[in-house]
Enzyme design. Structure first.
Site, mmCIF file in Angstrom:
data_model
loop_
_atom_site.group_PDB
_atom_site.id
_atom_site.type_symbol
_atom_site.label_atom_id
_atom_site.label_comp_id
_atom_site.label_asym_id
_atom_site.label_seq_id
_atom_site.Cartn_x
_atom_site.Cartn_y
_atom_site.Cartn_z
ATOM 1 N N ASP A 146 -6.352 -28.461 -7.617
ATOM 2 C CA ASP A 146 -6.755 -28.697 -9.000
ATOM 3 C C ASP A 146 -6.011 -27.714 -9.917
ATOM 4 O O ASP A 146 -5.260 -26.865 -9.438
ATOM 5 C CB ASP A 146 -8.273 -28.609 -9.133
ATOM 6 C CG ASP A 146 -8.833 -27.217 -8.861
ATOM 7 O OD1 ASP A 146 -8.113 -26.403 -8.252
ATOM 8 O OD2 ASP A 146 -9.985 -26.962 -9.226
ATOM 9 N N SER A 203 -11.198 -25.514 -14.536
ATOM 10 C CA SER A 203 -11.102 -26.106 -13.206
ATOM 11 C C SER A 203 -10.502 -27.504 -13.274
ATOM 12 O O SER A 203 -9.396 -27.683 -13.751
ATOM 13 C CB SER A 203 -12.481 -26.098 -12.538
ATOM 14 O OG SER A 203 -12.401 -26.495 -11.195
ATOM 15 N N ASP A 234 -6.473 -24.956 -11.536
ATOM 16 C CA ASP A 234 -6.484 -23.505 -11.301
ATOM 17 C C ASP A 234 -6.363 -23.172 -9.822
ATOM 18 O O ASP A 234 -6.511 -22.017 -9.430
ATOM 19 C CB ASP A 234 -7.717 -22.849 -11.915
ATOM 20 C CG ASP A 234 -9.024 -23.297 -11.276
ATOM 21 O OD1 ASP A 234 -9.121 -24.487 -10.905
ATOM 22 O OD2 ASP A 234 -9.959 -22.482 -11.157
ATOM 23 N N ASP A 260 -8.015 -23.487 -7.049
ATOM 24 C CA ASP A 260 -9.025 -22.944 -6.144
ATOM 25 C C ASP A 260 -9.589 -24.029 -5.231
ATOM 26 O O ASP A 260 -10.238 -23.724 -4.236
ATOM 27 C CB ASP A 260 -10.140 -22.214 -6.898
ATOM 28 C CG ASP A 260 -10.891 -23.094 -7.887
ATOM 29 O OD1 ASP A 260 -10.477 -24.249 -8.119
ATOM 30 O OD2 ASP A 260 -11.910 -22.625 -8.441
#
Length: 615
Positions: A326, A174, A328, A330
């Protein structure tokens, strides 16, 4: 791995390690995990390097590498990368994670075959770790659908559902620093694994001895690993775009993926639906796990600092909004210009409230909103969303523990056809039924549509936020945290949670605490007596929620306390509310609430430091 030639035996190494425990250079838990790696045959390839570290008396490093078996937290397994260790992310713990997922799935389902999807972001080692995970899952007899290129977490969730998979895995950490990586495990719903599956997987991880593995390229040739990419990603973007609620597209802005994968999802969705005025912030577009052009190399869109480079360019080009996802993709962060032309960073609570109001209003306008429709948020997300939802005539479900997986679980339990919106304070947003995890792309789509509509009326997101405050009361939320690393830090977090439970503070600044809702003991206790006044049945988790009142003020405040499930931190969430009788009163209410909260935050951190010093 370079193989050193230690001059000590495993028995001598364990004697040295045991002596280090006696001298408090190594924790007891680290010794127990270290002993397995020194003596058990499945760790043979790591043992020369491990014996050398023990011979060199690198006990501080060894404690970091072994103080725990890295658990499944709110976001899977996540942490520091190292070449070895039970408490870190490395080739062995990634292989164990994939093995645990496959072994538990087969035991739970009674099946020897199945289907899995795997994706990875742009972090250091993400591609390598993804190939290892795929090779293990394929060796277990599962057909693996493997994204060829770096992709976002919501695309993995989508792929699990779209391809009818039984499980899935996402390699990401993340918004963590470059040193970290992780393994997020997914179930057939497309949501992250929930109890009891998470514990079942970690049990299989701990039991792992020799882990089956196949050669990745051979498995691709044989079809047990099938490569996917744009064929699935294109369908995902189409599903996101279908949730457009407006034709307003006149908006000038910048988007930054913070060196992550957001350009493949967020930016392409915005371009697909016609937001041609949103441009990429090129210095942060290269996929690079070192995050070189992000301040402090910390790619967390919750941090004000990450926006400074983009703000400099936006100020010169006349951009009105800045979006950041961010690594990734999400989570989505938003900055918007105020009336003075300065960029203001909106919190996840503020963006969540704006988006909830937007979609509820749109569904109400087109006649599709019913009293059965519902919005979902976690217990540490702003009460403003509940007020907005109730005012619109829909249901609010807001008694969920922290973690988007609980929002996904609620969607399936309540029925996805009546799901309107799900959100959590840490920049997570979701709508529709195409996936079961938070998605920066849907957040960006709606944030831009709302901003474009408001622009046509001569307003900004900030102006509309003030309108919501006048209608529903002023809400001020935020978060502070204390980082506590390793085994010693874990003990500090345990001590703080114990202190908040057994001897909670009576007063902080101008605030006097009146009760605490304890989600571990499932009881409400009156303060300052700390005696049980009421019990409740769910949800159960290691969270405390305090209520407080401000002296001589209409302000009410809540304080949430919980250990992070993915980082070595204890987190503190505050929520302040005050009624606003008219628009002219708002500025004074804001100033008063902010002053009270700033004093409270300082008092909170002083109490924490004092508690740790005396314990």
């Amino acid at each position: 791995m370079n193989q050193p030639s230690p001059s000590i035996t495993s028995e001598q190494a364990l004697d040295l390690a045991q002596n280090a425990v006696s001298e408090k250079q190594l924790s007891e838990s680290a010794f127990e995990n270290l002993k397995r790696w020194v003596t058990e045959p499945q760790y043979a390839s790591y043992q020369p390097a491990l014996l050398q570290l023990i011979e060199d008396k690198a006990f501080e490093d060894l404690d970091t590498f072994f103080w725990e078996v890295i658990p499944f937290g709110t976001g899977g397994r996540r942490g520091l990368m190292s070449e070895l260790g039970s408490a870190t992310i490395n080739e062995r713990t990634i292989a164990e994670s994939a093995h645990g997922l496959a072994a538990y799935y087969k035991k739970f389902s009674g099946q020897e075959t199945g289907k899995a999807a795997i994706a990875h972001d742009s972090r250091i080692n993400s591609s390598k770790f993804a190939r290892i995970a795929a090779s293990v899952l394929a060796a277990h007899g599962l057909t693996v659908y493997f994204f060829k290129t770096s992709r976002s977490t919501p695309e993995l969730s989508f792929a699990v559902r779209q391809l009818g998979c039984d499980v899935g895995a996402m390699i990401t950490a993340s918004h963590n620093p470059p040193s970290d990586n992780g393994f997020k495990a997914y179930w057939s719903t497309g949501g992250q694994v929930l109890p009891p599956h998470d514990q079942g997987i970690i049990d299989e991880v701990y039991l792992a001895t020799e882990i089956p593995v196949v050669d990745f390229d051979t498995a691709v040739e044989q079809g047990t690993i099938q490569l996917i990419d744009e064929d699935v990603a294109g369908e995902y973007r189409k599903c996101v775009a279908e949730h457009s609620h407006s034709s307003a597209r006149e908006l000038k802005g910048l988007f930054t993926p913070l060196h992550g994968v957001g350009e493949t999802s967020v930016f392409q969705v915005l371009q697909h639906v016609g937001f041609k005025g949103i441009e990429r912030f090129e210095p942060q577009c290269e996929q690079n796990g070192n995050f070189p052009n992000v301040p402090d190399q910390l790619p967390n869109p919750e941090r004000d600092e990450v926006y400074q480079p983009a703000i400099e360019q936006a100020s010169q080009t006349g951009a009105e909004i800045i979006l950041a996802s961010d690594p990734d993709a999400d989570r989505l962060g938003v900055c918007v210009k105020n009336d003075a032309g300065e960029f203001v960073h909106l919190t996840g609570n503020q963006v969540g409230a704006l988006l909830a109001d937007y979609v509820l209003r749109k569904q109400k306008e087109n006649g599709s909103l019913t009293p059965e429709h519902y919005v979902v948020e976690t217990i540490v997300t702003t009460p403003l969303i509940a007020a907005i939802t109730r005012s619109a005539g829909a249901r609010i479900i807001n008694n969920l523990l922290v973690g988007f997986k609980y929002i996904a679980e609620t969607m399936d339990a309540e029925g996805p056809d009546k799901f309107v919106f799900g959100t959590e304070e840490s920049l997570g947003y979701l709508a529709g039924t195409y996936c079961r995890d938070k998605d920066a792309a849907i957040g960006a789509l709606w944030a831009c549509e709302l901003a474009a509509e408001l622009k046509s009326e001569g307003k900004t997101l900030l102006n509309h936020l003030d309108e919501l405050y006048v209608e529903h009361g002023f809400h001020l939320e935020g978060q502070v945290s204390k980082t506590c690393k390793g085994s010693q830090g874990n003990e500090q977090i345990r001590q703080l949670m114990k202190a908040f439970r057994s001897t909670p503070p009576q007063k902080m600044g101008q605030l006097t605490f009146t009760l605490v809702r304890d989600y571990a003991d499932l009881e409400i206790r009156s303060l300052p007596e700390n005696t049980t006044a009421e019990t409740f049945s769910k949800p159960k988790g290691n969270v405390l929620m305090f209520e407080a009142r401000a002296e001589g003020s209409p302000l009410t405040v809540q304080l949430g306390v919980r250990p992070s499930g993915t980082e070595p931190k204890i987190k503190f969430y505050y929520f302040a509310q005050a009624e606003v009788s008219e628009a002219g009163q708002l500025a004074e209410t804001k100033a008063s609430a902010l002053a009270t909260i700033e004093e409270f935050k300082q008092s909170l951190m002083d109490w924490i430091d004092q508690t740790l010093q005396t314990s």
